[in-house]
Design an enzyme around this catalytic site. Structure first.
Site, PDB file in Angstrom:
ATOM      1  N   ASP A  28       4.283  12.768  -9.504  1.00 26.91           N
ATOM      2  CA  ASP A  28       4.445  13.997  -8.713  1.00 26.91           C
ATOM      3  C   ASP A  28       5.890  14.465  -8.731  1.00 26.91           C
ATOM      4  OD1 ASP A  28       1.845  13.560  -8.175  1.00 26.91           O
ATOM      5  OD2 ASP A  28       2.090  13.240  -6.010  1.00 26.91           O
ATOM      6  N   TYR A  31       6.588  16.160 -11.913  1.00 25.05           N
ATOM      7  CA  TYR A  31       5.856  17.424 -11.903  1.00 25.05           C
ATOM      8  C   TYR A  31       6.603  18.457 -11.065  1.00 25.05           C
ATOM      9  CZ  TYR A  31       2.191  20.841 -10.977  1.00 25.05           C
ATOM     10  OH  TYR A  31       1.481  22.006 -10.868  1.00 25.05           O
ATOM     11  N   SER A  76      -3.020  26.295  -1.202  1.00 22.70           N
ATOM     12  CA  SER A  76      -2.111  25.171  -1.369  1.00 22.70           C
ATOM     13  C   SER A  76      -1.097  25.280  -0.216  1.00 22.70           C
ATOM     14  CB  SER A  76      -1.460  25.332  -2.730  1.00 22.70           C
ATOM     15  OG  SER A  76      -0.534  24.335  -2.960  1.00 22.70           O
ATOM     16  N   GLU A 106       1.745  16.887  11.385  1.00 21.74           N
ATOM     17  CA  GLU A 106       0.769  15.834  11.054  1.00 21.74           C
ATOM     18  C   GLU A 106       1.149  15.173   9.742  1.00 21.74           C
ATOM     19  OE1 GLU A 106      -3.015  17.884  10.525  1.00 21.74           O
ATOM     20  OE2 GLU A 106      -2.271  19.399  11.898  1.00 21.74           O
ATOM     21  N   LYS A 108       0.747  14.274   5.919  1.00 19.13           N
ATOM     22  CA  LYS A 108       0.110  14.935   4.765  1.00 19.13           C
ATOM     23  C   LYS A 108      -0.542  13.838   3.925  1.00 19.13           C
ATOM     24  CE  LYS A 108       0.864  18.294   1.076  1.00 19.13           C
ATOM     25  NZ  LYS A 108       0.205  17.681  -0.061  1.00 19.13           N
ATOM     26  N   ASP A 110      -2.475  11.902   1.082  1.00 15.49           N
ATOM     27  CA  ASP A 110      -2.444  12.068  -0.363  1.00 15.49           C
ATOM     28  C   ASP A 110      -3.783  11.647  -0.950  1.00 15.49           C
ATOM     29  OD1 ASP A 110      -1.389  12.724  -2.746  1.00 15.49           O
ATOM     30  OD2 ASP A 110      -0.062  10.995  -2.924  1.00 15.49           O
ATOM     31  N   TYR A 211      -8.733  17.552   9.100  1.00 12.80           N
ATOM     32  CA  TYR A 211      -7.497  18.103   9.659  1.00 12.80           C
ATOM     33  C   TYR A 211      -7.559  19.586  10.021  1.00 12.80           C
ATOM     34  CZ  TYR A 211      -6.835  19.338   4.749  1.00 12.80           C
ATOM     35  OH  TYR A 211      -7.024  19.802   3.489  1.00 12.80           O
ATOM     36  N   LYS A 299       7.967  17.370   2.121  1.00  9.67           N
ATOM     37  CA  LYS A 299       7.702  16.241   1.212  1.00  9.67           C
ATOM     38  C   LYS A 299       8.758  15.157   1.368  1.00  9.67           C
ATOM     39  CE  LYS A 299       5.569  17.073  -2.696  1.00  9.67           C
ATOM     40  NZ  LYS A 299       4.392  16.558  -3.399  1.00  9.67           N
ATOM     41  N   CYS A 391       8.449 -22.172 -24.223  1.00  8.82           N
ATOM     42  CA  CYS A 391       9.363 -21.783 -23.154  1.00  8.82           C
ATOM     43  C   CYS A 391      10.567 -21.065 -23.755  1.00  8.82           C
ATOM     44  CB  CYS A 391       9.808 -23.029 -22.390  1.00  8.82           C
ATOM     45  SG  CYS A 391      11.134 -22.684 -21.233  1.00  8.82           S
ATOM     46  N   CYS A 394      13.830 -23.532 -23.249  1.00 11.35           N
ATOM     47  CA  CYS A 394      14.006 -24.845 -23.871  1.00 11.35           C
ATOM     48  C   CYS A 394      13.091 -25.070 -25.060  1.00 11.35           C
ATOM     49  CB  CYS A 394      13.817 -25.947 -22.841  1.00 11.35           C
ATOM     50  SG  CYS A 394      12.101 -26.162 -22.366  1.00 11.35           S
ATOM     51  N   CYS A 407       6.651 -23.936 -18.089  1.00 11.46           N
ATOM     52  CA  CYS A 407       7.350 -24.764 -19.053  1.00 11.46           C
ATOM     53  C   CYS A 407       6.858 -26.199 -18.836  1.00 11.46           C
ATOM     54  CB  CYS A 407       8.851 -24.680 -18.826  1.00 11.46           C
ATOM     55  SG  CYS A 407       9.772 -25.904 -19.764  1.00 11.46           S
ATOM     56  N   CYS A 413      14.850 -28.408 -18.764  1.00 12.83           N
ATOM     57  CA  CYS A 413      14.874 -26.968 -18.999  1.00 12.83           C
ATOM     58  C   CYS A 413      15.956 -26.352 -18.106  1.00 12.83           C
ATOM     59  CB  CYS A 413      13.499 -26.391 -18.689  1.00 12.83           C
ATOM     60  SG  CYS A 413      13.338 -24.677 -19.136  1.00 12.83           S
TER      61      CYS A 413
HETATM   62  P1  AMP Z   1      -0.798  20.818  -2.154  1.00  6.09           P
HETATM   63  O1  AMP Z   1      -2.104  20.593  -2.840  1.00  6.09           O
HETATM   64  O2  AMP Z   1       0.215  19.760  -2.460  1.00  6.09           O
HETATM   65  O3  AMP Z   1      -0.288  22.172  -2.277  1.00  6.09           O
HETATM   66  O4  AMP Z   1      -1.050  20.610  -0.597  1.00  6.09           O
HETATM   67  C1  AMP Z   1      -2.108  21.211   0.032  1.00  6.09           C
HETATM   68  C2  AMP Z   1      -3.117  20.148   0.345  1.00  6.09           C
HETATM   69  O5  AMP Z   1      -2.592  19.210   1.251  1.00  6.09           O
HETATM   70  C3  AMP Z   1      -4.311  20.672   1.039  1.00  6.09           C
HETATM   71  O6  AMP Z   1      -5.243  21.160   0.130  1.00  6.09           O
HETATM   72  C4  AMP Z   1      -4.833  19.456   1.764  1.00  6.09           C
HETATM   73  O7  AMP Z   1      -5.858  18.843   1.019  1.00  6.09           O
HETATM   74  C5  AMP Z   1      -3.677  18.500   1.786  1.00  6.09           C
HETATM   75  N1  AMP Z   1      -3.401  17.988   3.125  1.00  6.09           N
HETATM   76  C6  AMP Z   1      -3.206  16.684   3.409  1.00  6.09           C
HETATM   77  N2  AMP Z   1      -2.985  16.491   4.708  1.00  6.09           N
HETATM   78  C7  AMP Z   1      -3.064  17.691   5.315  1.00  6.09           C
HETATM   79  C8  AMP Z   1      -2.937  18.115   6.663  1.00  6.09           C
HETATM   80  N3  AMP Z   1      -2.657  17.261   7.663  1.00  6.09           N
HETATM   81  N4  AMP Z   1      -3.073  19.420   6.904  1.00  6.09           N
HETATM   82  C9  AMP Z   1      -3.328  20.290   5.900  1.00  6.09           C
HETATM   83  N5  AMP Z   1      -3.465  19.952   4.601  1.00  6.09           N
HETATM   84  C10 AMP Z   1      -3.338  18.654   4.302  1.00  6.09           C
HETATM   85 ZN    ZN Z   2      11.627 -24.757 -20.546  1.00  6.75          ZN
END
Ligand code: AMP
Ligand code: ZN
Length: 652
Positions: A28, A31, A76, A106, A108, A110, A211, A299, A391, A394, A407, A413
């Site tokens: 990530d 990216y 997003s 809250e 986030k 993954d 959420y 992030k 090894c 030795c 070993c 050794c």
């Molecule tokens: P991204 O895909 O990185 O742009 O982030 C958006 C995604 O974060 C959303 O589609 C959610 O699936 C995810 N996400 C995870 N935790 C949360 C949260 N507490 N509130 C809103 N979105 C969340």
């Molecule tokens: Zn050895």
């Protein structure tokens, strides 16, 4: 323009790997770097190429899945990575709203976005986010997730938004035996949900954390707080972390807290999400073509990146185990340059299919040497890693035991001998200051010192022949060797270097048996009855004392004048209790508090684990407190501690 075209092409390729194939080949972090480079170029030039990923949500519908059209678009989230970017976001909101509104904060999660549709209180469909307008229909798959309620109290039509996740504990367990290990929990979750066979989804034991609410047929909620309440009341799993913040300082404090506690969670988070609490303000702010203007993802520093394996070093340890260490193309991760990573053992290398010259994912959690979690991609130069037959130090033949290599001639050794001497001299063992690994090496090479008891017969004349040793250094070392003869039982046990017996276990053995003789007589059964004592550990202890060679070496140490002190068990209010101190206390220094606890019969540990009975938490206690809460260990604040000491306690 050329770079923009190149970036668009690259990012689209990586998007496809991530969102459609669930099989990324870059981290990530890498990216994000490409993505923000493109954003910057677009802003600078004012040009946005028609197929630019910065203006759409990634993910097309996979073959074999039915399409699901979302009633409301899914977006997003805009991102911030530091205080300034967070401040800028708040400024934009303030400008649009006229004042600083309340935000919810809250975790986030993954995982994979999942949207659930309920009608008449029944789950009628589930879908992935897809491009935000159309996702994949994954109802059968999602129905296998136990934390997705099949029926709810609410009877109107409603879309529930949440994240499909794989818990870390589940992930680790899965990978222990999996033929093809999962790259990370996110991929584990995404690959399980976007799998045409719901049985596979079921076998991965995912969870769904709700959420938010998307479409709902009537106007139900005024705030995010109400949404959360609703989700809980309708049987969804909702994460506990949910706080309100109303300025940058406040937000940063909470964000730092979360980042610090991150390691104690049983699921992966890659940041935190801030949302305006008030729904009417959200409507007012609206959306860009990719993000809501009323929310932001903050992030955290990435714990994962990729790099190339340049080679493997096989290192012999003090227990004569031959451990593989990957030599990496240096890469920045969490503020340090990483050049090496652990590889555990040979079967791990095979299972993960790690090859020299391949690109791999590496992960780092606080302070520990990074681990290679998975292969990102192989290429035509990728080469099999060969298991050594001899090894590396030795040349003796290698012995295989389970997944490990040893070993077969440890007495001859060098690295085994030297690292054992070094271990013997360590502070938590015999505590011989001035006997570093380098000195151990000199003593072995020049003086043929192989066994610790020989240290006690070293003379001034001998030491003076060593390079770098003058009168003062030599006499210091001699007097430190002399001093080390008085040793407590726990340190003596630890210094024996019994495989798999660490410092904590050595202390436990000393407390339990109270004498070396009693420990030497202990059988497997007695040992297995101790807390956290496994079969391998018990076998190692019994095996160690059954070996005449070891008994001979112990006797030689005793003959040389080593005297083992047994600490009397003290009785007091902490008798039999293992206590951890965390945070700052106002009445004592931590070391004073530790001393008091020990005088009162308790044991003070550095880390929180299941065998800890009590955690005393001062101000600003961090991850240890969180872990204690998770393990449901008794927790006292400073006041309770002082009360417990009562009148026995005189202020120092
Ligand atoms: P991204 O895909 O990185 O742009 O982030 C958006 C995604 O974060 C959303 O589609 C959610 O699936 C995810 N996400 C995870 N935790 C949360 C949260 N507490 N509130 C809103 N979105 C969340
Ligand atoms: Zn050895």
């Amino acid at each position: 323009m050329d770079r923009m075209k190149e970036l668009v092409k690259l990012i689209n390729k990586y998007d496809k790997e991530y969102y459609e194939l669930d099989n990324p080949s870059i981290s990530d972090m890498e990216y994000d770097a490409l993505y923000y480079e493109l954003v910057a170029l677009e802003q600078m030039s004012g040009i946005v190429l028609p197929n630019s990923p910065t203006h759409r949500v990634g993910g097309a519908v996979q073959k074999g899945f039915n399409k699901h059209k979302h009633k409301l678009r899914l977006y997003s989230l805009d991102k911030a990575q530091n205080r300034t970017q967070l401040e800028n976001f708040f400024q934009r909101v303030i400008k649009a709203v006229g004042y600083m509104p309340k935000f919810t904060l809250e975790h986030k999660f993954d995982g994979l976005t999942v949207s659930l549709t309920y009608k008449n209180g029944e789950l009628v469909s589930a879908a992935t986010r897809g491009d935000g307008i159309t996702g994949e229909e994954i109802t059968a798959q999602v129905k296998t997730i136990r934390s997705v309620p099949l029926t709810i109290h609410y009877k109107g039509e409603i879309e529930i938004l949440g994240e499909g996740i794989m818990r870390l504990s589940v992930f680790e367990k899965y990978n222990e035996t999996a033929k093809t290990p999962l790259k990370n929990p996110r991929n584990g979750a995404a690959g399980a949900i976007r799998n045409l066979n719901p049985k596979i989804t079921a076998s991965r034991k995912l969870d769904f954390l709700a959420y938010n609410v998307g479409y709902v047929e009537e106007n139900l909620f005024k705030t995010q707080c109400e949404v959360n309440q609703f989700l809980r009341e309708n049987g969804f799993l909702v994460d506990d972390k949910f706080v309100i913040v109303s300025d940058v300082d406040n937000a940063m404090v909470e964000l730092n807290k979360i980042e610090e506690h991150r390691e104690t969670l049983d699921f992966m988070i890659d940041g935190a999400v801030l949302k305006i609490d008030d729904m009417s303000l959200r409507e007012k702010l609206g959306y860009t073509d990719k993000f809501p203007r009323w929310a932001l993802a903050y992030k955290f520093t990435a714990q994962e990146t990729t790099t190339i394996v340049k080679g493997v070093k096989w290192q012999v340890s003090r227990t004569s185990k031959i451990n593989p260490l990957a030599v990496l193309e240096p890469v920045e991760l969490m503020g340090v340059t990483v050049k090496q990573a652990t590889l555990n053992n040979y079967s791990d290398i095979q299972r993960k299919d790690i090859k020299i010259n391949s690109r791999v994912f590496i992960r780092r959690s606080n302070d520990v040497i990074p681990e290679i979690t998975a292969v990102a991609s192989h290429n035509e130069d990728s080469m099999e890693i060969l298991k050594p037959t001899n090894c590396p130090a030795c040349g003796s033949v290698v012995r295989e035991e389970g997944a490990f290599l040893y070993c077969t001639n440890p007495d001859f050794c060098a690295p085994t001998i030297i690292s054992y001497l070094d271990h013997f001299a360590q502070k938590s063992c015999m505590d011989i200051e001035g006997l570093s690994e380098k000195t151990a090496e000199q003593l072995y090479n020049e003086m043929h010192i192989k066994y610790p008891y020989q240290l006690y017969y070293l003379t001034m004349e001998q030491l003076l022949t060593l390079e770098g040793f003058k009168e003062k250094k030599a006499s210091n070392l001699l007097s430190n060797i002399e001093k080390s003869k008085n040793v407590t039982l726990d340190r003596f046990i630890f210094s024996l270097g019994i495989p798999s017996i660490g410092r904590k276990t050595a202390r436990q053995l000393a407390d339990t048996f109270q004498s070396l003789e009693k420990l030497m007589e202990a059988n497997t059964q007695t040992l297995l009855a101790l807390d956290d004592f496994g079969q391998i550990m018990a076998d190692n202890v019994v095996g160690f004392f059954a070996d005449d060679k070891n008994i001979d070496l112990i006797n030689k140490l005793l003959e040389a004048g080593v005297t083992i002190k047994v600490e009397e068990k003290k009785e007091g209010i902490f008798s039999g209790k293992v206590v951890v101190l965390t945070g700052s206390l106002s009445t004592f220094k931590r070391s004073q508090a530790a001393k008091i606890i020990e005088e009162q019969g308790g044991k003070v540990n550095d880390t929180v684990s299941k065998s800890v009975n009590l955690v005393i938490a001062g101000k600003d206690a961090g991850s240890k407190l969180a872990k204690a809460q998770k393990l449901e260990i008794e927790i006292w604040d400073e006041g309770q501690f002082i009360n417990a000491l009562g009148s026995d306690f005189i202020m120092v």
